[in-house]
Scaffold this motif. Structure first.
Motif, PDB file in Angstrom:
ATOM      1  N   UNK A  88       0.847  -1.204   0.000  1.00 10.57           N
ATOM      2  CA  UNK A  88       0.000   0.000   0.000  1.00 10.57           C
ATOM      3  C   UNK A  88       0.876   1.246   0.000  1.00 10.57           C
ATOM      4  N   UNK A  89       0.477   2.227  -0.798  1.00 10.30           N
ATOM      5  CA  UNK A  89       1.276   3.441  -0.935  1.00 10.30           C
ATOM      6  C   UNK A  89       0.485   4.648  -0.427  1.00 10.30           C
ATOM      7  N   UNK A  90       1.144   5.623   0.238  1.00 10.44           N
ATOM      8  CA  UNK A  90       0.457   6.861   0.625  1.00 10.44           C
ATOM      9  C   UNK A  90      -0.209   7.514  -0.581  1.00 10.44           C
ATOM     10  N   UNK A  91      -1.299   8.197  -0.309  1.00  7.41           N
ATOM     11  CA  UNK A  91      -2.094   8.923  -1.312  1.00  7.41           C
ATOM     12  C   UNK A  91      -2.985   8.013  -2.148  1.00  7.41           C
TER      13      UNK A  91
ATOM     14  N   UNK B 220     -22.777  -3.780   7.636  1.00 10.88           N
ATOM     15  CA  UNK B 220     -21.410  -3.557   7.151  1.00 10.88           C
ATOM     16  C   UNK B 220     -21.370  -2.163   6.540  1.00 10.88           C
ATOM     17  N   UNK B 221     -20.478  -1.321   7.023  1.00 17.09           N
ATOM     18  CA  UNK B 221     -20.295   0.002   6.453  1.00 17.09           C
ATOM     19  C   UNK B 221     -19.184  -0.033   5.423  1.00 17.09           C
ATOM     20  N   UNK B 222     -19.287   0.799   4.395  1.00 19.29           N
ATOM     21  CA  UNK B 222     -18.201   0.901   3.416  1.00 19.29           C
ATOM     22  C   UNK B 222     -17.926   2.371   3.162  1.00 19.29           C
ATOM     23  N   UNK B 223     -16.661   2.731   3.201  1.00 21.01           N
ATOM     24  CA  UNK B 223     -16.260   4.116   2.927  1.00 21.01           C
ATOM     25  C   UNK B 223     -15.082   4.123   1.984  1.00 21.01           C
ATOM     26  N   UNK B 224     -15.001   5.208   1.241  1.00 21.58           N
ATOM     27  CA  UNK B 224     -13.853   5.441   0.375  1.00 21.58           C
ATOM     28  C   UNK B 224     -12.961   6.450   1.087  1.00 21.58           C
ATOM     29  N   UNK B 225     -11.690   6.114   1.293  1.00 23.21           N
ATOM     30  CA  UNK B 225     -10.800   7.023   2.012  1.00 23.21           C
ATOM     31  C   UNK B 225      -9.522   7.278   1.216  1.00 23.21           C
ATOM     32  N   UNK B 226      -8.868   8.374   1.564  1.00 24.65           N
ATOM     33  CA  UNK B 226      -7.528   8.636   1.035  1.00 24.65           C
ATOM     34  C   UNK B 226      -6.521   8.262   2.114  1.00 24.65           C
ATOM     35  N   UNK B 227      -5.549   7.459   1.737  1.00 23.45           N
ATOM     36  CA  UNK B 227      -4.505   7.069   2.686  1.00 23.45           C
ATOM     37  C   UNK B 227      -3.453   8.171   2.738  1.00 23.45           C
ATOM     38  N   UNK B 228      -3.251   8.742   3.927  1.00 20.46           N
ATOM     39  CA  UNK B 228      -2.255   9.808   4.064  1.00 20.46           C
ATOM     40  C   UNK B 228      -0.887   9.198   4.342  1.00 20.46           C
TER      41      UNK B 228
ATOM     42  N   UNK C 156       1.194   5.547   6.358  1.00 18.78           N
ATOM     43  CA  UNK C 156       1.182   4.322   7.159  1.00 18.78           C
ATOM     44  C   UNK C 156       2.314   4.423   8.174  1.00 18.78           C
ATOM     45  N   UNK C 157       1.979   4.295   9.460  1.00 25.58           N
ATOM     46  CA  UNK C 157       3.007   4.334  10.507  1.00 25.58           C
ATOM     47  C   UNK C 157       2.931   3.021  11.259  1.00 25.58           C
ATOM     48  N   UNK C 158       3.802   2.099  10.916  1.00 23.00           N
ATOM     49  CA  UNK C 158       3.733   0.770  11.518  1.00 23.00           C
ATOM     50  C   UNK C 158       2.450   0.082  11.096  1.00 23.00           C
ATOM     51  N   UNK C 159       1.602  -0.234  12.074  1.00 24.20           N
ATOM     52  CA  UNK C 159       0.335  -0.886  11.704  1.00 24.20           C
ATOM     53  C   UNK C 159      -0.855   0.052  11.862  1.00 24.20           C
ATOM     54  N   UNK C 160      -0.576   1.368  11.830  1.00 25.73           N
ATOM     55  CA  UNK C 160      -1.648   2.376  11.895  1.00 25.73           C
ATOM     56  C   UNK C 160      -1.685   3.179  10.588  1.00 25.73           C
ATOM     57  N   UNK C 161      -2.880   3.268  10.006  1.00 25.09           N
ATOM     58  CA  UNK C 161      -3.076   4.046   8.783  1.00 25.09           C
ATOM     59  C   UNK C 161      -3.749   5.368   9.151  1.00 25.09           C
ATOM     60  N   UNK C 162      -3.180   6.470   8.677  1.00 25.51           N
ATOM     61  CA  UNK C 162      -3.841   7.773   8.826  1.00 25.51           C
ATOM     62  C   UNK C 162      -4.593   8.037   7.532  1.00 25.51           C
TER      63      UNK C 162
ATOM     64  N   UNK D 291     -11.459   2.345  -8.659  1.00 27.33           N
ATOM     65  CA  UNK D 291     -10.887   3.231  -9.668  1.00 27.33           C
ATOM     66  C   UNK D 291      -9.366   3.130  -9.672  1.00 27.33           C
ATOM     67  N   UNK D 292      -8.763   3.197  -8.477  1.00 26.56           N
ATOM     68  CA  UNK D 292      -7.312   3.064  -8.359  1.00 26.56           C
ATOM     69  C   UNK D 292      -6.879   1.750  -8.939  1.00 26.56           C
ATOM     70  N   UNK D 293      -7.617   0.724  -8.509  1.00 25.09           N
ATOM     71  CA  UNK D 293      -7.263  -0.626  -8.881  1.00 25.09           C
ATOM     72  C   UNK D 293      -7.265  -0.813 -10.386  1.00 25.09           C
TER      73      UNK D 293
END
Lengths: 156, 156
Positions: A66-69, A111-119, A121-127, A147-149
């Protein structure tokens, strides 16, 4: 959750099934600024406040690549939701509507689903930005957004 | 599903949890032209073949308010998927990647999500385009797509 729960005018509840067809495991926990349902925004916003997704071991290993942004689809369990309404009348509406015509958290399988932007990854925490769920919501899954995929990956 | 299952080079499996944190109920069944995983397209296509989603009673009542031509998010249970891989190497890739960096059906909670166009509702059967899952896949949820929802509804 039973039919005895409060209903608004026009809402219809069904008898909840007692069977379990499949089992989920919580693989992480989501931290948001919203401790109560009435605090949550009605829709996630990619420019909204930063939230954190903690991924529990051993599933943090599955973050590799996984890559930021990037854009991610986040699936989570709406753990405070009742599951028995087929017709419902969310706040702000005067006429009831079928559950499948709404994105309300009240659903047979909440089940909730959201689309997020990954800012970051710090260890095992995603901002991330873009969530609208309660603080403490259990995490079920993370996937690259469609879309990314479609533009960056050629395989499933 | 155990570590003893076949793995490709570079894939890493973890010991599956024996606990169940939440339970799902199947609320319908999806009919597609694809009886085997190797037949499935790699990604759903809104111009792809027509598929049918049968909604079981009493949840057919929850379809009230859905309109033909709307976009729906469909959640389903990938009932044949193993759940133990943290790194995997799907067909067509030579390097393994983290599970959360792929839309592979192999995931800790194998929930599939697709965006479909609703063609028609006939009783409790929806005719749709855009799916890519196996014939017989259990249905978990239907929601208005985020984009549709944001422009046509103001409530959650």
């Amino acid at each position: 959750m039973t039919q005895q729960q409060a209903r608004r005018p026009g809402e219809i509840a069904v008898e909840p099934l007692q069977t379990s067809d499949a089992s989920l495991q919580y693989i992480g926990r989501i931290q948001t600024p919203w401790p109560r349902r009435e605090d949550c925004p009605r829709q996630g916003d990619l420019d909204g406040p930063e939230c954190q997704i903690e991924v529990f071991p051993p599933w943090d290993q599955a973050l590799a690549g996984l890559e930021p942004q990037c854009s991610l689809e986040v699936l989570y369990w709406l753990h405070h939701s009742r599951r028995d309404l087929v017709l419902q009348c969310p706040r702000g509406r005067d006429q009831p509507l079928g559950t499948f015509a709404l994105r309300s958290p009240v659903r047979p399988n909440p089940i909730g689903s959201s689309l997020v932007r990954l800012i970051e990854i710090e260890g095992r925490v995603l901002r991330v930005r873009g969530l609208d769920c309660l603080d403490g919501t259990p995490l079920l899954d993370l996937k690259p957004a469609r879309s990314t995929f479609m533009t960056t990956n050629s395989v499933r």
